[in-house]
Design a protein around this motif. Sequence first.
Motif, PDB file in Angstrom:
ATOM      1  N   VAL A 133      -5.982  -3.058   0.745  1.00  0.00           N
ATOM      2  CA  VAL A 133      -6.947  -4.147   0.923  1.00  0.00           C
ATOM      3  C   VAL A 133      -7.467  -4.161   2.360  1.00  0.00           C
ATOM      4  CG1 VAL A 133      -7.188  -6.671   1.015  1.00  0.00           C
ATOM      5  CG2 VAL A 133      -6.110  -5.588  -0.960  1.00  0.00           C
ATOM      6  N   VAL A 134      -6.583  -3.979   3.330  1.00  0.00           N
ATOM      7  CA  VAL A 134      -7.007  -3.966   4.732  1.00  0.00           C
ATOM      8  C   VAL A 134      -7.952  -2.799   4.990  1.00  0.00           C
ATOM      9  CG1 VAL A 134      -6.193  -3.571   7.100  1.00  0.00           C
ATOM     10  CG2 VAL A 134      -5.048  -5.248   5.654  1.00  0.00           C
ATOM     11  N   LEU A 135      -7.616  -1.618   4.490  1.00  0.00           N
ATOM     12  CA  LEU A 135      -8.478  -0.457   4.713  1.00  0.00           C
ATOM     13  C   LEU A 135      -9.834  -0.597   4.034  1.00  0.00           C
ATOM     14  CD1 LEU A 135      -5.941   2.501   4.347  1.00  0.00           C
ATOM     15  CD2 LEU A 135      -7.045   1.715   6.437  1.00  0.00           C
ATOM     16  N   CYS A 136      -9.823  -1.028   2.768  1.00  0.00           N
ATOM     17  CA  CYS A 136     -11.077  -1.045   1.995  1.00  0.00           C
ATOM     18  C   CYS A 136     -11.899  -2.309   2.187  1.00  0.00           C
ATOM     19  CB  CYS A 136     -10.772  -0.848   0.513  1.00  0.00           C
ATOM     20  SG  CYS A 136     -10.100   0.778   0.147  1.00  0.00           S
ATOM     21  N   VAL A 137     -11.249  -3.454   2.282  1.00  0.00           N
ATOM     22  CA  VAL A 137     -11.991  -4.711   2.392  1.00  0.00           C
ATOM     23  C   VAL A 137     -12.209  -5.084   3.856  1.00  0.00           C
ATOM     24  CG1 VAL A 137     -12.017  -7.151   1.767  1.00  0.00           C
ATOM     25  CG2 VAL A 137     -11.125  -5.473   0.154  1.00  0.00           C
ATOM     26  N   ALA A 138     -11.144  -5.123   4.629  1.00  0.00           N
ATOM     27  CA  ALA A 138     -11.269  -5.568   6.023  1.00  0.00           C
ATOM     28  C   ALA A 138     -11.895  -4.507   6.917  1.00  0.00           C
ATOM     29  CB  ALA A 138      -9.899  -5.971   6.553  1.00  0.00           C
ATOM     30  N   ALA A 139     -11.448  -3.249   6.785  1.00  0.00           N
ATOM     31  CA  ALA A 139     -11.977  -2.190   7.650  1.00  0.00           C
ATOM     32  C   ALA A 139     -13.248  -1.562   7.089  1.00  0.00           C
ATOM     33  CB  ALA A 139     -10.920  -1.109   7.872  1.00  0.00           C
ATOM     34  N   GLY A 140     -13.544  -1.821   5.812  1.00  0.00           N
ATOM     35  CA  GLY A 140     -14.797  -1.358   5.230  1.00  0.00           C
ATOM     36  C   GLY A 140     -14.822   0.098   4.808  1.00  0.00           C
TER      37      GLY A 140
END
Length: 178
Positions: A133-140
């Motif tokens: 989630v952090v890689l795909c949503v937060a970091a884009g």
Amino acid sequence: MRSDPDLAHAAAKGSEDAFAELVRRHQARVRGMARRLTGSAAQGDDIAQMTFLTAWQKIATYAGGTFSAWICTICWREFLQWRRRQKIEIEFDETAEIIPFDRPFDRSATETETRMDLARALDTLTEAQRVCVVLCVAAGLSHREAAQATGWPLGTVKSHVLRGVAQLRTCLANADVA
């Protein structure tokens, strides 16, 4: 305005100004990613600093593609190294005192509560879900870029993102989170 690959090429030839521009462009993404992975602003900032130091040392290995995926992959690896060191420290120092970092004064109470709610919600995820989630949503990053960064299969990353986002929605919708 120069593209990231052009700046990376110039930085590989020794241009500190080109690398400084890359840092300016990607600093917020890397810091946010590292802070969310660690759950700590101070530790996240340390990882972000190590990420850019490593990137400067290895800028000649950048072979194209999106620079943000390349730098986030380095951040992910720095996080893994940090986590390994943490496990060793915890294993040998059971009496270590945990000191929370101070809350910045310039944030409103509502913004701080929202950040705390998100941090608590992220803590409810499994580690794999939180990472994806952090890689795909937060970091884009795209699912494919996150799969390359972690070394996990594409389908695994997609399912962790799907389940993680669903869990976050449930958790954040719950009145007990606030």
